[in-house]
Design an enzyme around this catalytic site. Structure first.
Site, mmCIF file in Angstrom:
data_model
loop_
_atom_site.group_PDB
_atom_site.id
_atom_site.type_symbol
_atom_site.label_atom_id
_atom_site.label_comp_id
_atom_site.label_asym_id
_atom_site.label_seq_id
_atom_site.Cartn_x
_atom_site.Cartn_y
_atom_site.Cartn_z
ATOM 1 C CD1 TRP A 108 -2.203 -2.181 1.986
ATOM 2 C CD2 TRP A 108 -2.971 -1.467 0.095
ATOM 3 N NE1 TRP A 108 -2.982 -2.978 1.525
ATOM 4 C CE2 TRP A 108 -3.394 -2.455 0.298
ATOM 5 C CE3 TRP A 108 -3.059 -0.765 -1.167
ATOM 6 C CZ2 TRP A 108 -4.692 -3.004 -0.523
ATOM 7 C CZ3 TRP A 108 -4.247 -1.135 -1.996
ATOM 8 C CH2 TRP A 108 -4.824 -2.515 -1.713
ATOM 9 C CG ASP A 177 -2.895 4.217 4.588
ATOM 10 O OD1 ASP A 177 -4.164 3.962 5.195
ATOM 11 O OD2 ASP A 177 -2.757 3.590 3.589
ATOM 12 C CE LYS A 201 -8.003 -2.153 5.057
ATOM 13 N NZ LYS A 201 -8.332 -3.325 4.340
#
Length: 371
Positions: A108, A177, A201
């Site tokens: 990511w 992030d 999530k």
């Protein structure tokens, strides 16, 4: 829970399990929200009722994370991937050099760095890693003093690597992030210039992304920044410049209320430590039957990828494991397609008891193969 409903354990990496009380509350209010005669799904985003939902959600988030007053909270669309673009579009112009430092410890953050390079110069602060199983020592980082910001991903879901510390950027704006570890533990927001996290999530369902930004960083968007990603525009409109993901914000609000009732981020962290230890203990005591590749100090509490049989994984054993897990009503344990193997995601809604059941199954499966 309805009698007769199939009882399953969802270890999905996102969208992930939602707390049962949240689902029941959403079910109760689906057709008629608080006596209004309409669903939140039908509600105008400019109505006083929805504005109350937005404001309550923001206030609960501020309380849970003790967000300082000089930070703004924005609810956006586009997911974490949208923020790979939005961050540089809004912040890379903070300094005239249009440079940014990136710490790349997984897929990511690697994708984020590639996207940022479209809008300025990106400096990867450490040599390229041979494998995403560790975090380079900050003493080896080559930070650019002219960088507009330093970017990192706190928890990499694919490879199971998590930062056990907050990087010291020597005064440069820090961007994180936190999509896969957001509200799984307390965070000192004041150490960051910007935090973003997809909700799907730990704090809700897919469709809404939280951005927490220090207010002095607003107003620096590049001219090519799409207006829906302009943080200043969205913040000044209370996240209502355009139609937001209304139902996703509503669900996130319910999850935040559930976290508060459970005891807040501190309790989420305590549970997370217990849950991850249950699984890692089985792996570490398996004499190599289960293999976790990340260095122990950087192991993720949220996402535990592992192989069975050897470090590369025995495909027949892993297929058998998934089949037998499914028969025990354990879902979404297959590893990401890019890395294979098995992956158990232990987000906030996964209970200690559910993690215990997985640990017991892992032990039983190992015994079946005479280990």
């Amino acid at each position: 829970m309805e009698s007769g409903k199939k009882q399953v354990i969802n270890f999905g990496a996102g969208p992930a399990k939602l707390p049962q009380p949240v689902l029941l509350q959403a079910q109760k209010e689906l057709l008629d929200y608080k006596g209004l005669g309409i669903s939140v799904l039908e509600m105008s985003h400019r109505s006083s009722d929805f504005i109350k939902i937005v404001n309550t959600t923001e206030n609960d988030l501020r309380e849970l994370l003790n967000i300082p007053e000089n930070y703004k909270v924005i609810f956006l669309q586009g997911g974490g991937t949208g923020q790979f673009s939005a961050v540089p579009l809004n912040l890379i112009g903070l300094k005239e050099e249009r440079c940014a430092d990136y710490v790349v410890t997984g897929s990511w953050s690697a994708k984020a760095a590639i996207e940022a390079a479209k809008y300025g110069k990106v400096n990867i602060v450490h040599p390229k890693l041979d494998a995403y199983i560790t975090i380079p020592s900050p003493s080896s980082w080559n930070l650019n003093p002219n960088a507009s910001y330093v970017y990192y991903c706190a928890n990499e879901t694919l490879h199971g690597v998590e930062f056990p510390f907050v990087p010291d950027t020597k005064g440069t704006v820090l961007v994180c992030d936190m999509s896969s570890c957001f509200l799984s533990k307390p965070v000192d927001v004041s150490k960051f210039g910007l935090i973003f996290a997809g909700a799907q999530k730990n704090i809700g369902c897919a469709g809404v992304t939280v951005v927490i930004i220090r207010e002095d960083l607003l107003g620096f968007a590049l001219k090519e920044c799409p207006i829906v990603f302009d943080y200043k525009v969205q913040e000044s409109s209370n996240s209502l410049y355009n139609t937001p993901s209304t139902y996703s914000i509503y669900i996130m609000g319910l999850v935040l209320q559930w976290i508060k009732k459970c005891g807040g981020a501190e309790v989420m962290e305590q549970n997370s430590i217990v849950k991850s230890k249950l699984i890692y203990d089985v792996i570490d005591r398996s004499n190599g039957f289960y293999v976790s590749l990340p260095a122990s100090i950087y192991r993720s509490r949220m996402n535990i990828p592992f192989h069975i049989g050897n470090a590369n994984g025995d495909s027949s054993l892993e297929t058998e494991f998934l089949d037998k897990a499914a028969k025990r009503n354990m879902l979404s344990l297959k590893g990401h397609r890019s890395v294979g193997g098995i992956r158990a995601s232990l987000y906030n809604a996964v209970t200690v008891e559910e993690a215990q059941k997985l640990a017991e199954f892992m032990i039983d499966f190992m015994k079946e193969h005479h280990i």
